[in-house]
Structures are given as structure tokens and as C-alpha cells.
Design a protein around this motif. Structure first.
Motif, PDB file in Angstrom:
ATOM      1  N   PHE A  80     -80.210  54.036  80.696  1.00  0.00           N
ATOM      2  CA  PHE A  80     -79.739  52.837  81.380  1.00  0.00           C
ATOM      3  C   PHE A  80     -80.270  52.864  82.811  1.00  0.00           C
ATOM      4  O   PHE A  80     -80.818  53.875  83.251  1.00  0.00           O
ATOM      5  N   MET A  81     -80.102  51.727  83.498  1.00  0.00           N
ATOM      6  CA  MET A  81     -80.555  51.674  84.897  1.00  0.00           C
ATOM      7  C   MET A  81     -79.350  51.777  85.820  1.00  0.00           C
ATOM      8  O   MET A  81     -78.248  51.410  85.430  1.00  0.00           O
ATOM      9  N   ALA A  82     -79.592  52.212  87.039  1.00  0.00           N
ATOM     10  CA  ALA A  82     -78.486  52.243  88.004  1.00  0.00           C
ATOM     11  C   ALA A  82     -78.973  51.900  89.401  1.00  0.00           C
ATOM     12  O   ALA A  82     -80.054  52.328  89.818  1.00  0.00           O
ATOM     13  N   LEU A  83     -78.163  51.093  90.073  1.00  0.00           N
ATOM     14  CA  LEU A  83     -78.359  50.823  91.496  1.00  0.00           C
ATOM     15  C   LEU A  83     -77.197  51.509  92.208  1.00  0.00           C
ATOM     16  O   LEU A  83     -76.036  51.164  91.984  1.00  0.00           O
ATOM     17  N   LEU A  84     -77.512  52.494  93.023  1.00  0.00           N
ATOM     18  CA  LEU A  84     -76.472  53.266  93.708  1.00  0.00           C
ATOM     19  C   LEU A  84     -76.527  52.951  95.194  1.00  0.00           C
ATOM     20  O   LEU A  84     -77.550  53.213  95.854  1.00  0.00           O
ATOM     21  N   LEU A 104     -82.481  53.133  93.248  1.00  0.00           N
ATOM     22  CA  LEU A 104     -82.642  52.430  91.980  1.00  0.00           C
ATOM     23  C   LEU A 104     -83.209  53.453  91.017  1.00  0.00           C
ATOM     24  O   LEU A 104     -84.284  54.025  91.268  1.00  0.00           O
ATOM     25  N   ILE A 105     -82.493  53.725  89.955  1.00  0.00           N
ATOM     26  CA  ILE A 105     -82.959  54.776  89.055  1.00  0.00           C
ATOM     27  C   ILE A 105     -82.952  54.322  87.596  1.00  0.00           C
ATOM     28  O   ILE A 105     -82.213  53.411  87.215  1.00  0.00           O
ATOM     29  N   LEU A 106     -83.774  55.008  86.847  1.00  0.00           N
ATOM     30  CA  LEU A 106     -83.724  54.889  85.401  1.00  0.00           C
ATOM     31  C   LEU A 106     -83.126  56.198  84.910  1.00  0.00           C
ATOM     32  O   LEU A 106     -83.696  57.277  85.142  1.00  0.00           O
ATOM     33  N   ALA A 107     -81.946  56.101  84.321  1.00  0.00           N
ATOM     34  CA  ALA A 107     -81.272  57.307  83.819  1.00  0.00           C
ATOM     35  C   ALA A 107     -81.702  57.501  82.367  1.00  0.00           C
ATOM     36  O   ALA A 107     -81.247  56.799  81.476  1.00  0.00           O
ATOM     37  N   TRP A 148     -89.924  47.010  85.696  1.00  0.00           N
ATOM     38  CA  TRP A 148     -90.555  48.335  85.618  1.00  0.00           C
ATOM     39  C   TRP A 148     -89.871  49.204  84.566  1.00  0.00           C
ATOM     40  O   TRP A 148     -90.528  49.868  83.776  1.00  0.00           O
ATOM     41  N   ALA A 149     -88.545  49.201  84.620  1.00  0.00           N
ATOM     42  CA  ALA A 149     -87.803  50.092  83.723  1.00  0.00           C
ATOM     43  C   ALA A 149     -88.059  49.724  82.263  1.00  0.00           C
ATOM     44  O   ALA A 149     -88.136  50.593  81.405  1.00  0.00           O
TER      45      ALA A 149
END
Ligand code: KG4
Ligand code: ZN
Length: 466
Positions: A201-205, A213-216, A342-343
Motif C-alpha cells: 500500500f502507499m503512505a503519506l506520513l 511518501l512511501i510505497l510499503a 509512480w507507485a
């Protein structure tokens, strides 16, 4: 099995003293494969010395029972910034207690976090906060399965207070200990509240110190799509609030959010940051400067608290607050839009965007990002506000997630001297993931100084050695 209990986290050097792990120790460490049954520590009588080499030779964990995930009970301790927090969480996600002591008076006095003062404030309340968390859960430390504690990123002086307490407790009650990455905890708490949330999943922290902004991909495996090249959004909220003479006792964000509701968001034309950079990084330093200039041109005196401002003055401040908030969040929206694109190239199966961290408790932020997510056919997962700002639940839960993968440290020596913790490897600057190669920023000021390898690279390296 015995050697495997020393586990990945030991191997990951999360809690080892700064001098490297002696060969004898590192060679006996093996990663425990994911398994549904969780080992529980029994007495480790031999761990009675401060010496690292002694520790390595006396690592003789034994199991007295095998417990299921539901039976796990983990205490989480968080002191990385200005909140002293502790919570007790069960392996099935039940929150047994949650206690947060915030440094409101210090924030109001200094308009931000002063590390030395913050350390002192943590030290004054840490025992009480942890005790209250245990009491509210109707438990004693004897009932715990493990202690999880934030070891970075954050202010070293503050992290140390939590780590010292965690080690003391874990040493006294023979409990394994789990070192936690603060931003991973902000991210993973979403899996506690949304059980359907599976990797990837994606996350905006978004917090006071970070914009990520990450792709977990998986537990402990994160790709960093974007980060801030200067300030985080929370810092911009806090400074703007301070310059507008707002009440900082709950931190600047909530006060600014409230005032912004009175203002016209289009009245001041701030420009959106980084329009020319077609990446997913963030910048808030320029927006801060624009705000400061607007405050000057509207003759606003930050020394006059908003409660004493004339109605005209109050209106100007509200217009600045609303205009700032609109652009600050628009910047998030634009970056999220691109990051989703991108993700999806990397992981087409993504279904969720998690938004977490202190700023995610803002209702305007949540509403705008919900819009972005819906437009992209994703679902938004936003923890309740109390779990977005710093808390012990997220630390305990992340501890549970790693513990179930066999990543934890053995109990510290029961008689470990308090000062010994000074030597421990705290990680004030600790990236969560590796940067997405195609997304590297062209921005000149991107800070690349890394004191520690990322959590992801450490875990991946350890898995490859299995
Ligand atoms: O995650 P957090 O509690 O601590 C850090 O890890 O930094 O985030 C704190 C940040 C502060 O900058 C605070 O002003 C901001 O989150 N914040 C908010 C709101 N509540 C907290 N920002 C905007 N609106 C809010 N309602
Ligand atoms: Zn935080």
C-alpha cells in the motif's frame, strides 16, 4: 531454534551498544522465519553483566511456552519528540490503555521544542506515564510479553529517556525488547485500525519533522517516493501559527486549522512549492517565507495574541491562515497524485493510501486527500486523530508486527547501569526506506546526510543472509 531467538533485530543491531557486535554474537544470530506461533522468553539468569562479550556468550534463551499472537501483550513507549507516551496493546489489536503527556507549557513558552527542556520534561513524567498505562490496562509488567520503544528518528536526548525506561523494565522483568522506527509506527498503526489493509500500500506520513511518501511493499520493506528537501508541513503549520500569535499550547497545527475556518483561502495568492520539479518531494521553507512577508505587509504583530487582536486584525490573520493551509495542502495533493502514478508502475495492485502523522489529524487535510484518493480509485486509510499524533499505541503495535516476524532483542541484563544506555545506538536520523531511483530530486538542497542505513536496507540485508 535457540540461536534463532536472538533474532533479526539483534542482528540488525537495533539495540547493540555502538561498538560493533562481537563476532561470536553475530555469528550465532539467525533470522527467525515468519511463523504463527510466538516464542516467549523464560528466565535468562545468565544475563547479569554489562559486558557485551559476556552478553554474547550468555545468550541462552529458553522457551517456557508457545503463545499465540492473540495472547501477546506489548507495552509501547514513545519519547522521540515532545510527547511522553505509553500504551499497552494486545496481539489481536485490542488497545488496553493509552497515556500521553504533552509538553504544552514548554511549547507555548518556547514556540517549539527545545531539546534539553524536552528531555527534562520526559524524565519527569516517564515513570508515571508507563505506570499509568499498566494500571489502566489492569496489568503489571509481569504480564507483558515484550517492550517496544522508539529508537529513532527523533531527538537523541529525548529518545534516550524512553530507551532507558524500556531497558530498565525489560531487564527487571526479563522481557524481550523491540526497537521501533517512529515513522514506520505512524504508518503501521493504520493496520491496527483497518484490518483489511494488506501490503503493498502507499503512505503519506506528515508530521512535525517529516514529510514522506512511501510505497510499503511489506513489513520492513519501504520505497521512499518522496521526502522533504527542507521543512516538513507540521513545522510550517507551527511557525505560521506562532507568527499569527496563536495559542501554541496544543502545538500550532490545531490552532491554525481552527482559525483558517474563519478566513478566505483565496484571499492571498501564495505560490505552490516545487511546481517546476516533476518529482514527489516536498518543500515548505519557501511557503514559510511567503507567509512571513504577508504577515509583515498586513502589519500583524505576533507579540499581540490573537485573543487581543482587533476584528480587522483577526480577519487578516484568518485570511493568511486559510490561504497558507490551502497551498500547503495543495502541495500534498499534487505530490500524492504523482506518487500514485509512480507507485502503480511498481505495484499495480495497490488499493490504499494511508495518511498518518500529526498533520493527518487535520480535517481539511483529510478531506482534500480523500478527494485525491477517490479520483484515483483508491481508498483512504486515516487513523483517528489520537492515533495520528504521537502515541504509544503505534509503537506497541509496530512492536507486535515485528515480534511476530521474530525481530526483537533479548532482555537486557537485569542489573544494567542506567548510564549504560548513553552508549546505545540511538538513531536521530534514520531513513525508513531506500529512495526510488527514478524519483531522485533535482532540487539542489536535498539533504542526503544519513547517519544510519535505512530500516529497509538493514532488514533486507539480514533476510538475504538467511
Ligand atoms: O506526528 P506528530 O505528533 O509529532 C512528530 O512526529 O513530529 O506531529 C506533530 C505535528 C506538529 O507540527 C503539529 O502542529 C501537527 O503535527 N499537527 C497538526 C494538527 N495537529 C497536529 N497540523 C495541522 N492540523 C492539525 N489539526
Ligand atoms: Zn510523530
Amino acid at each position: 531454534m535457540l540461536s534463532s531467538l536472538s533474532s533479526t533485530i539483534s542482528r540488525l543491531n537495533l539495540f547493540c551498544p555502538k561498538p560493533s557486535i562481537p563476532h561470536s554474537l553475530s555469528s550465532c544470530l539467525k533470522t527467525l522465519k515468519p511463523q504463527p506461533i510466538i516464542p516467549r522468553w523464560s528466565c535468562l539468569h545468565s544475563l547479569s553483566t554489562h559486558s557485551t562479550s559476556r552478553l554474547s556468550t550468555s545468550l541462552k534463551p529458553q522457551f517456557d511456552a508457545l503463545v499465540s499472537k492473540d495472547d501477546l501483550v506489548v507495552l509501547g513507549i514513545e519519547t522521540s519528540c515532545d510527547d511522553t507516551a505509553a500504551a499497552v496493546v494486545r496481539g489481536n489489536g485490542e488497545i488496553l490503555s493509552q497515556v500521553v503527556s504533552s509538553q504544552a507549557d514548554l511549547l507555548a513558552k518556547y514556540g517549539g521544542v527545545a531539546p534539553k527542556m524536552a528531555e527534562e520534561a520526559h524524565s519527569q513524567v516517564i515513570d508515571q506515564v508507563v505506570q499509568e498505562a499498566l494500571d489502566k490496562a489492569n496489568l503489571t509488567a509481569r504480564n507483558l510479553s515484550a517492550v517496544a520503544v522508539t529508537i529513532g528518528p527523533g531527538l537523541s536526548l529525548c529518545l534516550r529517556v524512553g530507551v532507558r525506561k524500556a531497558r530498565k523494565l525489560a531487564g527487571s522483568f526479563n522481557l524481550p525488547i523491540i526497537g521501533i522506527h517512529h515513522m514506520e509506527a505512524h504508518c503501521l498503526v493504520a493496520r491496527l485500525i483497518e484490518r483489511e489493509l494488506e501490503f503493498p500500500f502507499m503512505a503519506l506520513l506528515i508530521s512535525g519533522g517529516h514529510n514522506l511518501l512511501i510505497l510499503a511493499h511489506d513489513l520492513g520493506h519501504y520505497i521512499q517516493l518522496g521526502t522533504t528537501i527542507d521543512d516538513a508541513i507540521g513545522e510550517a503549520y507551527d511557525k505560521t501559527a506562532k507568527w499569527l500569535g496563536l495559542d501554541m499550547s496544543r502545538s500550532g497545527g490545531p490552532a491554525l486549522e481552527e482559525l483558517a475556518q474563519e478566513g478566505h483561502a483565496e484571499s492571498i495568492k501564495f505560490s505552490t512549492p516545487m511546481k517546476q520539479h516533476r518529482d514527489c518531494n516536498f518543500s515548505y521553507a519557501g511557503l514559510k517565507t511567503q507567509v512571513r512577508l504577508a504577515i509583515g505587509s498586513h502589519n500583524i504583530n505576533p507579540e499581540i495574541p490573537i485573543s487581543s487582536a482587533s476584528s480587522q486584525d483577526r480577519r487578516s490573520r484568518a485570511d493568511i491562515a486559510a490561504s497558507f493551509q490551502r497551498v500547503a495542502v495543495l502541495h500534498l495533493e499534487e505530490r500524492c497524485d504523482r506518487a500514485i502514478e509512480w507507485a502503480r508502475k511498481i505495484e499495480p495492485s495497490i488499493k490504499h493510501l494511508v495518511v498518518s502523522g500529526g498533520v493527518a489529524s487535520n480535517q481539511y487535510v483529510r478531506a482534500r486527500l480523500d478527494h485525491v484518493v477517490k479520483k484515483n480509485n483508491l481508498q483512504l486509510v486515516c487513523p483517528p486523530p489520537k492515533l495520528c499524533t504521537d502515541n504509544g499505541v503505534m509503537v506497541a503495535w509496530t512492536g507486535i508486527e515485528h515480534f511476530c516476524m521474530g525481530r526483537f532483542d533479548p532482555p537486557p541484563p537485569a542489573d544494567e547501569h542506567e548510564d549504560y544506555v548513553v552508549k546505545y545506538d540511538l538513531r536521530p536520523r534514520w531513513p525508513l526506506g531506500e529512495e526510488y531511483a527514478e524519483g531522485r530530486s533535482e532540487a539542489r538542497s536535498l539533504r542526503t546526510a544519513r547517519i544510519h542505513p535505512s530500516l529497509t536496507s538493514i532488514i533486507q540485508a539480514s533476510l538475504q543472509q538467511q
